[in-house]
Design an enzyme around this catalytic site. Structure first.
Site, mmCIF file in Angstrom:
data_model
loop_
_atom_site.group_PDB
_atom_site.id
_atom_site.type_symbol
_atom_site.label_atom_id
_atom_site.label_comp_id
_atom_site.label_asym_id
_atom_site.label_seq_id
_atom_site.Cartn_x
_atom_site.Cartn_y
_atom_site.Cartn_z
ATOM 1 C CB CYS A 309 -0.655 -0.173 1.341
ATOM 2 S SG CYS A 309 -0.329 -0.780 2.663
ATOM 3 C CD GLN A 310 1.089 6.500 -0.919
ATOM 4 O OE1 GLN A 310 1.010 5.880 -1.385
ATOM 5 N NE2 GLN A 310 2.688 7.101 -0.076
#
Ligand SMILES: [Fe+2]
Length: 383
Positions: A309-310
């Site tokens: 993800c981030q």
């Protein structure tokens, strides 16, 4: 009266048992799917369950309301505007549900969702005024409920919290969440008062326009399996397994693992599409965490999966969910796309990364999904 708040650490949700000690009638509000936990409370005090009320159709956890109401022959109550595929007692603004000497007064407070209600608890022998209000995801502690979980409206939320703030200072506020993805700035306390929130909640000092913009921008990503959970709660799907109910160990790997992964490995980017479009690991496949359960058939069981993800929290929870669903070869990339970028690795993008993103990479504290085998700190968002 009898009143108990029940906190679910896994999803940051609160449910409530309210009863009359005189008539021994009880109401349960926003029950968790683990309905067994309410049984001893009812049994030991001899309460009869008369109402089961969902303040709204939840999108972040599976509701136990239908199950509980059916098991006890209680009335299943929702606001009249709830668009669900099963019968319920429709509630309207201003209606009062009698519960022994108590009155549960319904206040329609849309914004987070169109059908959201707050419930004022009035105990006339003590006072003609309400002493507490159950606010669902309208007024939260230090925050208000976000409007993007299906039919919500930030401007309606402004009206609803303004209405709640007209209550007397002393009214105790019991929200539907003490943490979790339904708001972005919850302080973590499980209750507050109208007076304290009026004084110290930053959003409540804003005029309509900045309030609306604060609610619509800089929001956390939609929660894990939101689409499947919301459909289940509306009765148009039956996917209670979409809730992450366990904390399986998952392998946590660094970005180098992407380079050394076997050729058939899938790098599964679980961020929202707009984040993915701004830049991702080349070759990664986008499947937002909110849609993971709904689109599980797109995730191959016979290939290694690297979730990313981030910064690493969403991918961690997604990997836990895949493990819960029986996927064997799942690892999460610690540090996520941010670490990949910081290492100067190539990025693939389909949109320019110039304007600020609507999604803030902020992962809320989530007690039930602690990282299990790393000491890396999570990014806190709570105040
Ligand atoms: Fe909610």
């Amino acid at each position: 009266m009898y009143f108990k708040q029940i906190l679910d650490e896994r999803c940051g949700c609160a449910s409530y048992l309210i009863a009359s000690r005189q008539s021994l009638e009880a109401a349960i509000v926003d029950p968790s799917i683990e309905t067994e936990q309410y049984e001893p409370l009812l049994r030991e005090r001899g309460f009869t369950l008369r109402y089961v009320i969902d303040t709204h159709v939840h999108a972040d956890h599976v509701s136990g309301a239908r199950k509980l109401a059916a098991e006890h022959g209680a009335e299943l109550c929702l606001h009249a505007s709830a668009r669900v595929a099963y019968p319920f007692r429709p509630l309207s603004n201003g209606e009062e549900l009698p519960l022994g000497q108590l009155k549960l007064r319904i206040l329609h407070t849309p914004g987070h969702r169109p059908e959201l209600i707050s419930i004022l608890v009035v105990n006339p022998p003590r006072s003609p005024e309400p002493s507490m209000v159950l606010t669902g995801d309208s007024l939260l502690v230090g925050d208000v409920g976000r409007p993007d979980f299906g039919g919500g409206d930030a401007s309606a939320q402004f009206e609803s919290v303004s209405k709640l703030l007209r209550l007397p200072d002393w009214v105790a506020v019991f929200p539907g969440h003490f943490e979790g993805p339904c708001g972005k700035g919850m302080c973590g306390r499980p209750s507050t008062t109208i007076g304290f929130e009026r004084l110290y909640s930053p959003l409540l000092h804003m005029d309509r326009e900045p309030f609306v913009s604060a609610l619509n921008y800089g929001i956390p990503a939609r929660p894990l399996n939101m689409t499947a959970i919301e459909a289940t709660n509306r009765g148009v799907a039956d996917m209670p397994w979409a809730m992450l109910t366990s904390s399986p160990l998952v392998d946590e790997v660094g970005i180098e693992a992407i380079d050394s992964a076997p050729p058939n490995a899938v790098v599964l980017d679980v961020r929202e599409a707009e984040e993915f479009a701004r830049g991702h690991v080349p070759g990664a496949v986008n499947l937002p965490q909110a849609d993971l359960a709904n689109r599980l058939d797109e995730v191959p069981r016979d290939r290694p999966i690297l979730t990313i993800c981030q910064s690493g929290m969403r991918s961690f929870r997604s990997a836990q969910f895949l493990r819960q669903q029986g996927y064997q070869r799942v690892a999460t990339v610690v540090g996520g796309t941010a670490a990949w970028r910081a290492a100067g690795r190539p990025i693939e993008a389909t949109e320019p990364d110039t304007e600020p993103l609507r999604i803030a990479d902020s992962e809320w504290a989530h007690a039930g999904a602690m990282r299990t085998n790393t000491t890396e700190p999570r990014v806190p968002t709570s105040r």
